[in-house]
Motif scaffolding. Sequence first.
Motif, PDB file in Angstrom:
ATOM      1  N   ALA A 146      13.971  -9.524  -3.911  1.00  0.00           N
ATOM      2  CA  ALA A 146      12.766 -10.772  -4.000  1.00  0.00           C
ATOM      3  C   ALA A 146      13.152 -11.844  -3.018  1.00  0.00           C
ATOM      4  O   ALA A 146      12.028 -12.347  -2.933  1.00  0.00           O
ATOM      5  N   GLN A 147      14.308 -11.930  -2.373  1.00  0.00           N
ATOM      6  CA  GLN A 147      14.536 -12.747  -1.403  1.00  0.00           C
ATOM      7  C   GLN A 147      14.063 -12.686  -0.170  1.00  0.00           C
ATOM      8  O   GLN A 147      14.053 -13.693   0.693  1.00  0.00           O
ATOM      9  N   LEU A 148      13.661 -11.278   0.166  1.00  0.00           N
ATOM     10  CA  LEU A 148      13.065 -11.025   1.569  1.00  0.00           C
ATOM     11  C   LEU A 148      11.837 -11.367   1.566  1.00  0.00           C
ATOM     12  O   LEU A 148      10.938 -11.591   0.755  1.00  0.00           O
ATOM     13  N   ALA A 149      11.383 -11.702   2.919  1.00  0.00           N
ATOM     14  CA  ALA A 149      10.061 -11.940   3.395  1.00  0.00           C
ATOM     15  C   ALA A 149       9.424 -10.615   4.031  1.00  0.00           C
ATOM     16  O   ALA A 149      10.049 -10.015   4.762  1.00  0.00           O
ATOM     17  N   PHE A 150       8.200 -10.389   3.794  1.00  0.00           N
ATOM     18  CA  PHE A 150       7.450  -9.319   4.127  1.00  0.00           C
ATOM     19  C   PHE A 150       6.369  -9.760   5.166  1.00  0.00           C
ATOM     20  O   PHE A 150       5.489 -10.601   4.488  1.00  0.00           O
ATOM     21  N   CYS A 151       6.191  -9.188   6.259  1.00  0.00           N
ATOM     22  CA  CYS A 151       5.096  -9.722   6.940  1.00  0.00           C
ATOM     23  C   CYS A 151       3.827  -9.147   6.948  1.00  0.00           C
ATOM     24  O   CYS A 151       3.561  -8.663   5.869  1.00  0.00           O
ATOM     25  N   SER A 152       2.899  -8.851   8.061  1.00  0.00           N
ATOM     26  CA  SER A 152       1.617  -8.417   7.923  1.00  0.00           C
ATOM     27  C   SER A 152       1.423  -7.008   7.605  1.00  0.00           C
ATOM     28  O   SER A 152       0.742  -6.515   7.163  1.00  0.00           O
ATOM     29  N   ASN A 153       2.773  -6.164   7.930  1.00  0.00           N
ATOM     30  CA  ASN A 153       2.980  -4.592   7.600  1.00  0.00           C
ATOM     31  C   ASN A 153       3.222  -4.314   6.217  1.00  0.00           C
ATOM     32  O   ASN A 153       4.306  -4.838   5.665  1.00  0.00           O
ATOM     33  N   ASN A 154       2.412  -4.132   5.200  1.00  0.00           N
ATOM     34  CA  ASN A 154       2.427  -3.849   3.778  1.00  0.00           C
ATOM     35  C   ASN A 154       2.525  -2.361   3.513  1.00  0.00           C
ATOM     36  O   ASN A 154       2.155  -2.231   2.354  1.00  0.00           O
ATOM     37  N   ALA A 155       2.195  -1.684   4.427  1.00  0.00           N
ATOM     38  CA  ALA A 155       2.147  -0.067   4.294  1.00  0.00           C
ATOM     39  C   ALA A 155       3.328   0.657   4.044  1.00  0.00           C
ATOM     40  O   ALA A 155       4.311   0.725   4.881  1.00  0.00           O
ATOM     41  N   VAL A 156       3.714   1.222   2.730  1.00  0.00           N
ATOM     42  CA  VAL A 156       4.924   2.222   2.513  1.00  0.00           C
ATOM     43  C   VAL A 156       4.573   3.484   2.596  1.00  0.00           C
ATOM     44  O   VAL A 156       3.721   4.295   1.789  1.00  0.00           O
ATOM     45  N   HIS A 157       5.075   4.081   3.504  1.00  0.00           N
ATOM     46  CA  HIS A 157       5.180   5.626   3.791  1.00  0.00           C
ATOM     47  C   HIS A 157       5.868   6.398   2.613  1.00  0.00           C
ATOM     48  O   HIS A 157       6.670   7.040   2.698  1.00  0.00           O
ATOM     49  N   HIS A 158       5.488   6.252   1.473  1.00  0.00           N
ATOM     50  CA  HIS A 158       5.876   6.996   0.210  1.00  0.00           C
ATOM     51  C   HIS A 158       4.968   7.020  -1.050  1.00  0.00           C
ATOM     52  O   HIS A 158       3.754   6.055  -0.853  1.00  0.00           O
ATOM     53  N   PHE A 159       5.206   7.559  -2.099  1.00  0.00           N
ATOM     54  CA  PHE A 159       4.226   7.530  -3.288  1.00  0.00           C
ATOM     55  C   PHE A 159       4.925   6.462  -4.304  1.00  0.00           C
ATOM     56  O   PHE A 159       4.165   6.251  -5.292  1.00  0.00           O
ATOM     57  N   PHE A 160       6.001   5.961  -4.062  1.00  0.00           N
ATOM     58  CA  PHE A 160       6.250   4.599  -4.649  1.00  0.00           C
ATOM     59  C   PHE A 160       7.308   3.617  -3.986  1.00  0.00           C
ATOM     60  O   PHE A 160       7.499   4.037  -2.877  1.00  0.00           O
ATOM     61  N   CYS A 161       7.490   2.638  -4.688  1.00  0.00           N
ATOM     62  CA  CYS A 161       8.346   1.642  -4.078  1.00  0.00           C
ATOM     63  C   CYS A 161       9.917   1.828  -3.927  1.00  0.00           C
ATOM     64  O   CYS A 161      10.587   1.592  -4.800  1.00  0.00           O
ATOM     65  N   SER A 177      -7.383   4.162  -4.988  1.00  0.00           N
ATOM     66  CA  SER A 177      -6.602   2.996  -4.373  1.00  0.00           C
ATOM     67  C   SER A 177      -5.239   3.395  -3.951  1.00  0.00           C
ATOM     68  O   SER A 177      -4.693   4.603  -4.562  1.00  0.00           O
ATOM     69  N   LYS A 178      -4.680   2.554  -3.055  1.00  0.00           N
ATOM     70  CA  LYS A 178      -3.425   2.929  -2.858  1.00  0.00           C
ATOM     71  C   LYS A 178      -2.501   1.523  -3.156  1.00  0.00           C
ATOM     72  O   LYS A 178      -1.130   1.673  -2.615  1.00  0.00           O
ATOM     73  N   SER A 179      -3.070   0.567  -3.619  1.00  0.00           N
ATOM     74  CA  SER A 179      -2.286  -0.666  -3.749  1.00  0.00           C
ATOM     75  C   SER A 179      -1.338  -0.666  -5.069  1.00  0.00           C
ATOM     76  O   SER A 179      -1.528  -0.006  -6.053  1.00  0.00           O
ATOM     77  N   ILE A 180      -0.263  -1.400  -4.790  1.00  0.00           N
ATOM     78  CA  ILE A 180       0.871  -1.679  -5.976  1.00  0.00           C
ATOM     79  C   ILE A 180       1.164  -3.263  -5.901  1.00  0.00           C
ATOM     80  O   ILE A 180       1.158  -3.746  -4.719  1.00  0.00           O
ATOM     81  N   SER A 181       0.973  -4.004  -6.726  1.00  0.00           N
ATOM     82  CA  SER A 181       1.248  -5.445  -6.738  1.00  0.00           C
ATOM     83  C   SER A 181       2.655  -5.728  -6.298  1.00  0.00           C
ATOM     84  O   SER A 181       3.616  -4.830  -6.645  1.00  0.00           O
ATOM     85  N   LEU A 216       0.689  -1.318   0.084  1.00  0.00           N
ATOM     86  CA  LEU A 216       0.009   0.082  -0.188  1.00  0.00           C
ATOM     87  C   LEU A 216       0.791   1.330   0.043  1.00  0.00           C
ATOM     88  O   LEU A 216       1.718   1.532   0.854  1.00  0.00           O
ATOM     89  N   LEU A 217       0.790   2.058  -1.051  1.00  0.00           N
ATOM     90  CA  LEU A 217       1.552   3.188  -1.092  1.00  0.00           C
ATOM     91  C   LEU A 217       0.579   4.441  -0.526  1.00  0.00           C
ATOM     92  O   LEU A 217      -0.311   5.036  -1.054  1.00  0.00           O
ATOM     93  N   LEU A 218       1.277   4.857   0.669  1.00  0.00           N
ATOM     94  CA  LEU A 218       0.481   5.757   1.447  1.00  0.00           C
ATOM     95  C   LEU A 218       0.690   7.231   0.985  1.00  0.00           C
ATOM     96  O   LEU A 218       0.012   8.109   1.375  1.00  0.00           O
ATOM     97  N   GLY A 219       1.574   7.594   0.158  1.00  0.00           N
ATOM     98  CA  GLY A 219       1.821   9.014  -0.560  1.00  0.00           C
ATOM     99  C   GLY A 219       2.397   9.574   0.713  1.00  0.00           C
ATOM    100  O   GLY A 219       3.269   9.314   1.688  1.00  0.00           O
ATOM    101  N   LEU A 220       2.643  10.872   0.369  1.00  0.00           N
ATOM    102  CA  LEU A 220       3.501  11.827   1.272  1.00  0.00           C
ATOM    103  C   LEU A 220       2.720  12.549   2.273  1.00  0.00           C
ATOM    104  O   LEU A 220       3.275  12.990   3.256  1.00  0.00           O
ATOM    105  N   SER A 221       1.245  12.307   2.364  1.00  0.00           N
ATOM    106  CA  SER A 221       0.566  12.987   3.443  1.00  0.00           C
ATOM    107  C   SER A 221      -0.610  12.118   3.587  1.00  0.00           C
ATOM    108  O   SER A 221      -1.221  11.338   2.759  1.00  0.00           O
ATOM    109  N   GLY A 222      -1.005  12.080   4.858  1.00  0.00           N
ATOM    110  CA  GLY A 222      -2.119  11.154   5.249  1.00  0.00           C
ATOM    111  C   GLY A 222      -3.481  11.972   5.237  1.00  0.00           C
ATOM    112  O   GLY A 222      -4.562  11.072   5.243  1.00  0.00           O
ATOM    113  N   GLN A 223      -3.394  13.101   4.676  1.00  0.00           N
ATOM    114  CA  GLN A 223      -4.862  13.917   4.870  1.00  0.00           C
ATOM    115  C   GLN A 223      -5.241  13.895   3.533  1.00  0.00           C
ATOM    116  O   GLN A 223      -4.531  14.333   2.516  1.00  0.00           O
TER     117      GLN A 223
END
Length: 307
Positions: A164-179, A89-93, A13-20
């Motif tokens: 790609a070898q890393l594991a990501f747990c329940s937290n998938n929120a990225v505080h950014h506008f891109f990966c 939407s805020k998602s990116i596969s 989830l790309l949360l962007g630069l601002s939460g408002q």
Amino acid sequence: MDGGNQTRVAEFLLLGLSGQAEQEEVLFGLFLWMYLVTIIGNMLIILAISCDGHLHTPMYFFLANLSCVDICFSSVTIPKMLVNHVLGSKSISYMGCMTQIYFFITFINMDGFLLSVMAYDRYVAICCPLHYTTSMRPRLCILLVATSWVITNLHALLHTLLMAQLAFCSNNAVHHFFCDPYPILKMSCSDTFVNDLMVFTVGGMIFLAPFTCILVSYAYIFSNIWKLPSAHGVRKALSTCGSHLTVVSLFYGAILGVYMHPSSSYSVQDTLATVIFTVVTPLVNPFVYSLRNRDMKGALRKLILRF
């Protein structure tokens, strides 16, 4: 973290630069405007250089390549952010995020390599003017650009495969506008030691090689400029380097501030600083190079009059 609690995430989830919401609307309009200006400005640079025979020189060949890379660089990050905003939407596969990381690393490094090649070109033009034509042959110019593409793509592939070898747990929120690779690394529940090691070794060499080339080139340039007999000669030499130095300072200043520390210490200030070299630098490049260059202004004027 216990390996049994790890799950493979399907998306981020790309949360962007601002939460408002109000600020996100303003940022959407601002980023849309900057993206359009970036595309149009850099396309005009490429067309002007292609259509004007007087600009078919090594310096403008490298500048056209830089404009092409800037278009691609902006297109890696901004369109996804704009589309997500429109769709609500805020998602990116996961694959989309890895792809974005790959091309982000490729184009950011390609920018650095092209800036270093342009610095070398200015060094030859100012310090060895009589040998410029023989030194900067078309075959050498093409080889320099092609080699840069090979190195940057291999470097991006290395980091993307390690990511790609890393594991990501329940937290998938990225505080950014891109990966951005750093916040993605920070989110992983795997050990990122190898990734950080590659950033500071291979990544450091890929960063320092062109940066060192720029510093050495300009050290020789300035040492020769001060030996010129007339003030007019000094001003003319400085004017040919001013645009390039402006872009180099903006680009490398932001990168040094963001990536020259471990991923674990990545902060909100770093997120804002990435906007400078991902959005602002590709935007200002056409203006910096065209407004300070008489030949480029003439070529752009001819191009516009054709239409």
